[in-house]
Design an enzyme around this catalytic site. Structure first.
Site, mmCIF file in Angstrom:
data_model
loop_
_atom_site.group_PDB
_atom_site.id
_atom_site.type_symbol
_atom_site.label_atom_id
_atom_site.label_comp_id
_atom_site.label_asym_id
_atom_site.label_seq_id
_atom_site.Cartn_x
_atom_site.Cartn_y
_atom_site.Cartn_z
ATOM 1 N N PHE A 1 14.950 -15.614 0.721
ATOM 2 C CA PHE A 1 13.671 -15.794 0.002
ATOM 3 C C PHE A 1 12.932 -14.469 -0.079
ATOM 4 O O PHE A 1 13.000 -13.649 0.831
ATOM 5 C CB PHE A 1 12.815 -16.913 0.616
ATOM 6 C CG PHE A 1 12.360 -16.660 2.021
ATOM 7 C CD1 PHE A 1 13.204 -16.823 3.098
ATOM 8 C CD2 PHE A 1 11.038 -16.275 2.273
ATOM 9 C CE1 PHE A 1 12.776 -16.583 4.391
ATOM 10 C CE2 PHE A 1 10.597 -16.039 3.569
ATOM 11 C CZ PHE A 1 11.471 -16.198 4.624
ATOM 12 N N HIS A 2 12.245 -14.276 -1.222
ATOM 13 C CA HIS A 2 11.560 -13.004 -1.452
ATOM 14 C C HIS A 2 10.399 -13.123 -2.426
ATOM 15 O O HIS A 2 9.801 -12.124 -2.785
ATOM 16 C CB HIS A 2 12.561 -11.981 -2.004
ATOM 17 C CG HIS A 2 13.081 -12.358 -3.367
ATOM 18 N ND1 HIS A 2 14.127 -13.215 -3.534
ATOM 19 C CD2 HIS A 2 12.666 -12.029 -4.606
ATOM 20 C CE1 HIS A 2 14.358 -13.380 -4.823
ATOM 21 N NE2 HIS A 2 13.478 -12.682 -5.510
ATOM 22 N N ARG A 3 10.105 -14.358 -2.908
ATOM 23 C CA ARG A 3 9.029 -14.499 -3.904
ATOM 24 C C ARG A 3 7.698 -14.100 -3.274
ATOM 25 O O ARG A 3 7.416 -14.496 -2.120
ATOM 26 C CB ARG A 3 8.883 -15.944 -4.373
ATOM 27 C CG ARG A 3 10.079 -16.492 -5.043
ATOM 28 C CD ARG A 3 10.082 -16.277 -6.533
ATOM 29 N NE ARG A 3 11.417 -16.538 -7.011
ATOM 30 C CZ ARG A 3 12.028 -15.861 -7.963
ATOM 31 N NH1 ARG A 3 11.421 -14.871 -8.573
ATOM 32 N NH2 ARG A 3 13.247 -16.171 -8.330
#
Ligand code: UD1
Length: 377
Positions: free
Chosen positions: A204-206
């Site tokens: 995840f990186h949003r």
């Protein structure tokens, strides 16, 4: 017919590779590849070119990171002379990153016909930068290649003429089908000491999940609780890594098996044998659907609704501690591979077919119109 493909960030590379390969089979198509340099670390760029057997870019604009305006603006300024010099008949742009938007704006203003691959997807959430990139790029595109029926509907609702929309399927799945067997031979799970189907793969990186300390800490703590039962493998995106450091959350990573961003083939291999994938990525929702691996997407919405209605994807936007029970239940779910219509590994061939028949007919005179326009301005 000269086509210039513009790519810039990791998820673009798996999409452009099968398209370039399919167009190489066509007569009279000359292809050039421009890399904006939005992603520049080998682990997000060069390694993918290698794994996907992509030719080295003809030009790398070397733009790098920055705010949205800085990054988009710098790409536009560098791309404009490159397109003027190379005089393409069509510009092809893929996905929804800032490089996609910048390419669309420059091509449209130079009156160069523009094709957008993976058009029409909508989360209807303008807080996501990608949604803005998608909406603007589609409005400016002359040919829109779509992956699922919701995209066709969205485009029609936004006033795009049906004859500009080409429902061809999903090029991301072309790459998955092309490389799945080769990825499996790597035995990445074994080298990490993992049992097939007995581990959770996380990415995840949003901004929504990692740019607030409280949210990032709560997600890491839920992952640590899951790791008490199943190994959690976590190839960490640079944005996430940067924020873990900035918020001093390094200690929260101790129960997790943290890796540097993995190459395309390694990640495909890890996904294929995972018991569960937890992500906020767009394309991983599609890949897990085809692989039949349960997927929990840490977002309130998705621009890829077919992965929920037909596939293995489930949205989760509750309190991160509630993720633990849901994840532990999902990992025991039976595998349910699913192939939405036209996700058959041949989408790029259909794009090449449309390009050499319909798009080739649209382009005569485009250069003359551009010369007239620039003479008038
Ligand atoms: C971008 C895309 C996103 C996509 C993601 C895939 C936009 C708006 N976002 O997000 O849709 O899902 O790529 O990875 O285009 N960084 C590095 N090395 C690099 C590139 C970036 O360390 O090679 C770090 C920098 O600190 C940078 C940060 O990552 O500031 C964010 O990079 P950026 O390209 O702005 O966005 P992503 O989060 O990667």
């Amino acid at each position: 017919m000269r086509i210039v493909h513009v790519v810039g960030a990791r998820p673009n590379f798996m999409k452009i590779a099968p398209i370039m390969r399919a167009l190489r089979q066509a007569d009279d198509v000359d292809q050039l590849l421009i890399h904006t340099g939005q992603h520049y670390d080998s682990s997000l760029s060069e390694d993918f070119f290698h794994d996907l057997e992509l030719p080295s870019p003809d030009l790398n604009l070397g733009i790098g990171s920055g705010s949205h305006a800085e990054q988009t603006g710098r790409i536009m300024i560098a791309l404009e002379p490159a397109l003027q010099r190379t005089e393409p008949d069509w510009v092809f742009t893929v996905g929804d990153v800032n490089s996609t938007l910048a390419a669309a704006l420059v091509a449209a203003k130079l009156h160069i016909p523009l094709a957008h691959v993976e058009a029409g997807l909508r989360s209807h959430d303008r807080a996501m930068p990608e949604e803005i990139n998608r909406v603007v790029t589609d409005q400016l595109s002359d040919a829109l290649f779509t992956t699922e029926p919701s995209a066709n509907e969205n485009l029609k609702n936004e006033g795009i003429e049906p004859d500009r929309i080409h429902y061809v399927g999903n090029v991301m799945i072309d790459s998955l089908d092309a490389y799945r067997a080769r990825a499996a031979e790597l035995d990445v799970d074994e080298s990490l000491g993992l049992e097939p189907v007995q581990y959770v793969l996380v990415t995840f990186h949003r901004p929504r999940n990692v740019d607030s300390r409280a949210r990032l800490a709560a997600i890491l703590s839920a992952l640590a609780a899951i790791a008490a039962d199943y190994p959690v493998v976590f190839p960490m995106h640079p944005r996430t890594a940067r924020n873990v450091k900035q918020y001093q959350l390094e200690a929260e990573l101790a129960p997790l098996n943290v890796l540097a961003p993995t190459r395309y083939l390694e990640f495909l291999a890890l996904m294929d044998r995972a018991g569960l994938v937890i992500t906020d990525s767009g394309n991983i929702q599609e890949e897990t659907t085809v692989l039949g691996v349960p997927c929990i997407t840490l977002r309130p919405n998705t621009e890829r609704p077919i992965t929920v209605s037909e596939g293995t994807n489930r949205l989760f936007d509750g309190e991160p501690h509630d993720l633990v029970d849901i994840a532990l239940e999902a990992i025991t779910a039976p595998r349910r591979p699913c192939r939405p219509h036209l996700w058959d590994g041949h989408a790029a061939e259909r794009i090449a077919q449309v390009t050499t028949s319909r798009l080739a007919r649209l382009q005569p005179g485009a250069r003359d119109r551009r010369r007239l326009a620039s003479a008038a301005s």
